[in-house]
Design a protein around this motif. Structure first.
Motif, PDB file in Angstrom:
ATOM      1  N   TYR A   1       3.690   1.548  -1.563  1.00  0.00           N
ATOM      2  CA  TYR A   1       4.109   1.780  -2.948  1.00  0.00           C
ATOM      3  C   TYR A   1       2.949   2.315  -3.784  1.00  0.00           C
ATOM      4  CZ  TYR A   1       8.647  -0.271  -2.069  1.00  0.00           C
ATOM      5  OH  TYR A   1       9.913  -0.487  -1.585  1.00  0.00           O
ATOM      6  N   LEU A   2       1.740   1.835  -3.505  1.00  0.00           N
ATOM      7  CA  LEU A   2       0.574   2.390  -4.193  1.00  0.00           C
ATOM      8  C   LEU A   2       0.424   3.881  -3.903  1.00  0.00           C
ATOM      9  CD1 LEU A   2      -2.172  -0.363  -3.708  1.00  0.00           C
ATOM     10  CD2 LEU A   2      -1.254   0.462  -5.894  1.00  0.00           C
TER      11      LEU A   2
ATOM     12  N   SER B   1      -3.005 -10.550  -5.518  1.00  0.00           N
ATOM     13  CA  SER B   1      -3.971  -9.451  -5.491  1.00  0.00           C
ATOM     14  C   SER B   1      -3.305  -8.117  -5.825  1.00  0.00           C
ATOM     15  CB  SER B   1      -4.655  -9.375  -4.130  1.00  0.00           C
ATOM     16  OG  SER B   1      -3.754  -8.962  -3.118  1.00  0.00           O
ATOM     17  N   TYR B   2      -2.056  -7.920  -5.413  1.00  0.00           N
ATOM     18  CA  TYR B   2      -1.380  -6.650  -5.684  1.00  0.00           C
ATOM     19  C   TYR B   2      -0.756  -6.613  -7.070  1.00  0.00           C
ATOM     20  CZ  TYR B   2      -2.061  -4.593  -1.099  1.00  0.00           C
ATOM     21  OH  TYR B   2      -2.631  -4.024   0.014  1.00  0.00           O
ATOM     22  N   SER B   3      -0.599  -7.763  -7.698  1.00  0.00           N
ATOM     23  CA  SER B   3      -0.036  -7.767  -9.049  1.00  0.00           C
ATOM     24  C   SER B   3      -0.982  -7.090 -10.045  1.00  0.00           C
ATOM     25  CB  SER B   3       0.251  -9.201  -9.497  1.00  0.00           C
ATOM     26  OG  SER B   3      -0.956  -9.938  -9.653  1.00  0.00           O
ATOM     27  N   GLU B   4      -2.237  -6.932  -9.652  1.00  0.00           N
ATOM     28  CA  GLU B   4      -3.203  -6.239 -10.498  1.00  0.00           C
ATOM     29  C   GLU B   4      -3.197  -4.730 -10.258  1.00  0.00           C
ATOM     30  OE1 GLU B   4      -6.831  -8.098  -9.455  1.00  0.00           O
ATOM     31  OE2 GLU B   4      -6.201 -10.120 -10.059  1.00  0.00           O
ATOM     32  N   LYS B   5      -2.480  -4.283  -9.216  1.00  0.00           N
ATOM     33  CA  LYS B   5      -2.463  -2.859  -8.869  1.00  0.00           C
ATOM     34  C   LYS B   5      -1.091  -2.226  -9.060  1.00  0.00           C
ATOM     35  CE  LYS B   5      -5.493  -4.161  -4.993  1.00  0.00           C
ATOM     36  NZ  LYS B   5      -5.618  -4.124  -3.514  1.00  0.00           N
ATOM     37  N   LEU B   6      -0.056  -3.044  -8.992  1.00  0.00           N
ATOM     38  CA  LEU B   6       1.314  -2.556  -9.028  1.00  0.00           C
ATOM     39  C   LEU B   6       2.114  -3.304 -10.081  1.00  0.00           C
ATOM     40  CD1 LEU B   6       2.090  -2.445  -5.189  1.00  0.00           C
ATOM     41  CD2 LEU B   6       2.151  -0.457  -6.704  1.00  0.00           C
TER      42      LEU B   6
ATOM     43  N   ASP C   1       0.835  -1.199   0.000  1.00  0.00           N
ATOM     44  CA  ASP C   1       0.000   0.000   0.000  1.00  0.00           C
ATOM     45  C   ASP C   1       0.873   1.253   0.000  1.00  0.00           C
ATOM     46  OD1 ASP C   1      -2.420  -1.298  -0.102  1.00  0.00           O
ATOM     47  OD2 ASP C   1      -2.792  -1.187   2.066  1.00  0.00           O
TER      48      ASP C   1
ATOM     49  N   ASP D   1       1.980   8.130  -9.350  1.00  0.00           N
ATOM     50  CA  ASP D   1       2.791   8.197 -10.561  1.00  0.00           C
ATOM     51  C   ASP D   1       3.969   9.129 -10.306  1.00  0.00           C
ATOM     52  OD1 ASP D   1       3.909   8.279 -13.030  1.00  0.00           O
ATOM     53  OD2 ASP D   1       2.180   9.172 -14.058  1.00  0.00           O
TER      54      ASP D   1
END
Length: 271
Positions: free
Chosen positions: A24-25, A53-58, A22, A29
Motif C-alpha cells: 500500500y505504501l 509502526s505502519y500507522s505512522e506511514k499509512l 509495504d 499518492d
C-alpha cells in the motif's frame, strides 16, 4: 468521508503484514482518499507492534476483536466504515500498482452493482512440488486464483476474500456469518437479498502462498472448509435437515471433505 475503506482481518499476521502494508505504501499518492482498517483477531505475536509502526506511514486504523473467527473480526470492522465504497482484502494479499484507482473506476463504472470480485494471482514463497503443478487447475479453490476473468456479472461462488468489494449500504442488510468462514456465503446472501454482483478485472492483488499451503494436509483442511460452505448452502436451500452446525449438514460437510480431498489428490475432480 473518505473515498475508500479497506477492511482486513488478521490473526498472527506479524510476518506477512509488512509485505502487504509495504504494497500500500508503494501505491504512493493515487489521488484517492482512503483508510485501511485492520482488525487484530486475538493475535499473540507482534501484529500489534507492526500495525503501530505502519500507522505512522499509512492512513491506518487498528481495531481489536479477541474472539477468534475471521468473519467475526470483519463484522467488528464494519462499525468503523466511513466510506460508501469498501474493499475487503486479507493480510496476505499485496495490492498491484493502480489498485485504489482501479477500484474507484470499478465502482463508478458499475453504478448499479453492489458487490464486486477482483483479480487474484497466487504468489508462491516456495518452489511448487511437481505433484502440485499437476493440480494447477485447483488453484481457484486452493489459493483463490481469479485471473483472465472478463468484466461483468458473476456468480457469488467466484468472488474470493483476498480481493472483493461492496458498497457500504450492503452491510445494512447482510453481514458476515460467524459460523461460516468463507466470504462466499456473504455473497450468496447478498445476491438473495437483491444485490447485483459484478467482476472487475482491473483491481488486482498477489495472494501469498506459504510453505504449509503447499502440503497435502492443507488440501484436506481446505477441502473440509469448502465442504462446510457447500453443505451450508444446501441447508439454506432447505435441502438438508438439522441446524446450520449439526445433523445432516455436518455429516454432509465431512463427506464432502473426504470426497474432495480424494479427488484433488487423484486429479479426477473436474476443473
Amino acid at each position: 468521508m473518505t473515498d475508500l475503506n479497506i477492511l482486513i482481518a488478521t490473526r498472527n499476521g506479524g510476518a506477512l503484514l509488512p509485505r502487504v502494508l509495504d504494497g500500500y505504501l508503494a501505491l504512493g499518492d493515487a489521488g484517492v482518499s482512503y483508510e485501511i482498517i485492520v482488525v487484530d483477531n486475538g493475535s499473540d505475536d507482534d501484529t500489534g507492534a507492526v500495525l503501530q509502526s505502519y500507522s505512522e506511514k499509512l492512513p491506518l486504523a487498528a481495531l481489536h476483536e479477541p474472539e477468534p473467527g475471521k468473519n467475526r473480526a470483519l463484522n467488528t470492522g464494519l462499525a468503523a466504515l466511513d466510506a460508501d465504497r469498501v474493499i475487503l482484502s486479507d493480510d496476505d494479499a499485496i495490492p498491484h500498482a493502480g489498485f485504489l484507482d482501479a477500484w474507484m473506476q470499478a465502482f463508478d463504472g458499475h453504478p448499479d452493482a453492489d458487490v464486486f470480485g477482483g483479480a487474484i494471482s497466487p504468489l508462491f514463497d516456495v518452489q511448487m512440488p511437481d505433484w502440485m503443478l499437476e493440480q494447477k487447475p485447483r488453484f481457484e479453490e486452493l489459493y483463490a486464483r481469479r485471473e483472465g476473468v472478463e468484466a461483468g456479472p458473476i456468480s457469488p461462488d467466484f468472488i474470493f476474500g483476498p480481493n472483493m468489494a461492496a458498497r457500504r449500504r450492503v452491510f445494512d442488510t447482510v453481514r458476515f456469518d460467524d459460523a461460516v468462514g468463507r466470504e462466499t456465503d456473504f455473497c450468496r446472501r447478498a445476491e438473495a437479498a437483491g444485490c447485483k454482483l459484478v467482476f472487475a478485472p482491473q483491481p488486482a492483488v498477489s495472494h501469498i502462498v506459504r510453505q504449509h499451503q503447499t502440503e497435502p494436509e492443507f488440501f484436506e483442511r481446505r477441502a473440509y472448509r469448502l465442504g462446510l460452505g457447500t453443505a451450508h448452502k444446501h441447508w439454506q436451500a432447505g435441502e438438508l435437515s438439522g441446524t446450520p452446525t449439526t445433523g445432516a449438514k455436518a455429516l454432509a460437510a465431512r463427506a464432502y471433505r473426504a470426497f474432495r480431498a480424494a479427488k484433488i489428490r487423484t486429479g479426477v475432480l473436474n476443473a
